[in-house]
Design a protein around this motif. Sequence first.
Motif, mmCIF file in Angstrom:
data_model
loop_
_atom_site.group_PDB
_atom_site.id
_atom_site.type_symbol
_atom_site.label_atom_id
_atom_site.label_comp_id
_atom_site.label_asym_id
_atom_site.label_seq_id
_atom_site.Cartn_x
_atom_site.Cartn_y
_atom_site.Cartn_z
ATOM 1 N N PHE A 180 0.818 -1.215 0.000
ATOM 2 C CA PHE A 180 0.000 0.000 0.000
ATOM 3 C C PHE A 180 0.853 1.268 0.000
ATOM 4 O O PHE A 180 0.461 2.273 -0.558
ATOM 5 C CB PHE A 180 -0.928 0.004 1.217
ATOM 6 N N ASP A 181 2.019 1.228 0.611
ATOM 7 C CA ASP A 181 2.851 2.420 0.784
ATOM 8 C C ASP A 181 3.876 2.608 -0.335
ATOM 9 O O ASP A 181 4.887 3.284 -0.138
ATOM 10 C CB ASP A 181 3.571 2.362 2.134
ATOM 11 N N ARG A 182 3.633 2.050 -1.476
ATOM 12 C CA ARG A 182 4.558 2.181 -2.609
ATOM 13 C C ARG A 182 4.485 3.611 -3.153
ATOM 14 O O ARG A 182 3.406 4.117 -3.452
ATOM 15 C CB ARG A 182 4.140 1.178 -3.679
ATOM 16 N N PRO A 183 5.614 4.317 -3.281
ATOM 17 C CA PRO A 183 5.573 5.701 -3.769
ATOM 18 C C PRO A 183 5.222 5.768 -5.255
ATOM 19 O O PRO A 183 5.586 4.906 -6.036
ATOM 20 C CB PRO A 183 6.977 6.235 -3.517
ATOM 21 N N PHE A 184 4.512 6.821 -5.610
ATOM 22 C CA PHE A 184 4.120 7.070 -6.996
ATOM 23 C C PHE A 184 5.354 7.490 -7.781
ATOM 24 O O PHE A 184 6.159 8.314 -7.324
ATOM 25 C CB PHE A 184 3.054 8.164 -7.015
ATOM 26 N N ILE A 185 5.555 6.958 -8.982
ATOM 27 C CA ILE A 185 6.778 7.198 -9.765
ATOM 28 C C ILE A 185 6.919 8.674 -10.148
ATOM 29 O O ILE A 185 7.991 9.255 -10.019
ATOM 30 C CB ILE A 185 6.795 6.310 -11.030
ATOM 31 N N ASP A 186 5.831 9.298 -10.612
ATOM 32 C CA ASP A 186 5.914 10.694 -11.061
ATOM 33 C C ASP A 186 6.086 11.679 -9.911
ATOM 34 O O ASP A 186 6.683 12.733 -10.082
ATOM 35 C CB ASP A 186 4.657 11.069 -11.855
ATOM 36 N N ASN A 187 5.517 11.346 -8.741
ATOM 37 C CA ASN A 187 5.609 12.238 -7.583
ATOM 38 C C ASN A 187 5.698 11.375 -6.331
ATOM 39 O O ASN A 187 4.687 10.853 -5.861
ATOM 40 C CB ASN A 187 4.393 13.162 -7.530
ATOM 41 N N PRO A 188 6.865 11.230 -5.746
ATOM 42 C CA PRO A 188 7.044 10.345 -4.584
ATOM 43 C C PRO A 188 6.280 10.790 -3.333
ATOM 44 O O PRO A 188 6.208 10.045 -2.368
ATOM 45 C CB PRO A 188 8.552 10.379 -4.328
ATOM 46 N N ASP A 189 5.692 12.001 -3.357
ATOM 47 C CA ASP A 189 4.902 12.443 -2.205
ATOM 48 C C ASP A 189 3.561 11.710 -2.113
ATOM 49 O O ASP A 189 2.898 11.741 -1.077
ATOM 50 C CB ASP A 189 4.637 13.946 -2.285
ATOM 51 N N PHE A 190 3.145 11.058 -3.196
ATOM 52 C CA PHE A 190 1.868 10.343 -3.227
ATOM 53 C C PHE A 190 2.100 8.845 -3.229
ATOM 54 O O PHE A 190 3.133 8.358 -3.696
ATOM 55 C CB PHE A 190 1.058 10.723 -4.474
ATOM 56 N N ASN A 191 1.101 8.108 -2.723
ATOM 57 C CA ASN A 191 1.149 6.642 -2.738
ATOM 58 C C ASN A 191 0.591 6.117 -4.051
ATOM 59 O O ASN A 191 -0.288 6.717 -4.657
ATOM 60 C CB ASN A 191 0.322 6.063 -1.599
ATOM 61 N N ASP A 192 1.088 4.969 -4.465
ATOM 62 C CA ASP A 192 0.568 4.255 -5.631
ATOM 63 C C ASP A 192 0.344 2.804 -5.219
ATOM 64 O O ASP A 192 1.154 1.932 -5.516
ATOM 65 C CB ASP A 192 1.580 4.356 -6.784
ATOM 66 N N PRO A 193 -0.774 2.537 -4.513
ATOM 67 C CA PRO A 193 -1.020 1.167 -4.047
ATOM 68 C C PRO A 193 -1.035 0.173 -5.206
ATOM 69 O O PRO A 193 -1.519 0.485 -6.300
ATOM 70 C CB PRO A 193 -2.388 1.254 -3.376
ATOM 71 N N LEU A 194 -0.542 -1.019 -4.948
ATOM 72 C CA LEU A 194 -0.377 -2.037 -5.972
ATOM 73 C C LEU A 194 -1.715 -2.460 -6.590
ATOM 74 O O LEU A 194 -1.817 -2.618 -7.798
ATOM 75 C CB LEU A 194 0.331 -3.259 -5.369
ATOM 76 N N LEU A 195 -2.744 -2.627 -5.808
ATOM 77 C CA LEU A 195 -4.009 -3.180 -6.294
ATOM 78 C C LEU A 195 -5.069 -2.116 -6.578
ATOM 79 O O LEU A 195 -6.269 -2.390 -6.512
ATOM 80 C CB LEU A 195 -4.543 -4.202 -5.290
ATOM 81 N N THR A 196 -4.660 -0.910 -6.919
ATOM 82 C CA THR A 196 -5.624 0.150 -7.225
ATOM 83 C C THR A 196 -6.489 -0.224 -8.417
ATOM 84 O O THR A 196 -7.701 -0.016 -8.412
ATOM 85 C CB THR A 196 -4.895 1.470 -7.500
ATOM 86 N N SER A 197 -5.891 -0.788 -9.449
ATOM 87 C CA SER A 197 -6.658 -1.146 -10.650
ATOM 88 C C SER A 197 -7.691 -2.228 -10.348
ATOM 89 O O SER A 197 -8.803 -2.199 -10.879
ATOM 90 C CB SER A 197 -5.730 -1.594 -11.766
#
Length: 162
Positions: free
Chosen positions: A31-48
């Motif tokens: 869940f705490d994986r950083p977003f590639i374009d902006n590391p200030d945001f999370n990019d959870p693995l199972l969002t899709s």
Amino acid sequence: MTRAEKISKRVLYGMVAVIFVVFCLFFICDFDRPFIDNPDFNDPLLTSVLLLLMGVMVVCGLAFTLWSMLSSWKKRGKDEGIVNRIAVRRNAYLVGGGTCLLLLLTFILGNTKPIQVNGAEYAHPLWLRMADMFIYSGAVLVLVAVIVLVVSASRYLRKNRS
């Protein structure tokens, strides 16, 4: 319990189980994986997967709603629309018309002022009004449901006391 009640009960339990599993996996798996374009945001693995589940639930809900409405209109026919001294047809038209009127009113009264979303300004007036429409209509419908529940429960309690 009728066959239809058993089927709907199983479908409900199945849907709750699938939703529970998907949401648990969404928050547990990376869940705490950083977003590639902006590391200030999370990019959870199972969002899709979560978005796909929500899309399927909305589409199925709309499809079953339309199917239910059409089949009940066919079954009802042209009779008086009174079942057990209750004006079923009139109540159905009042609820459907009232909901459509509420959606239209909340859409018209929706705010079009731009908002900040993830640091960027979002200013599309149609989608801002649509979001307001669903938020306010949902809140009003939940409030109406709670009021109806309290009134019917108090009527039931008063009837049993006398």
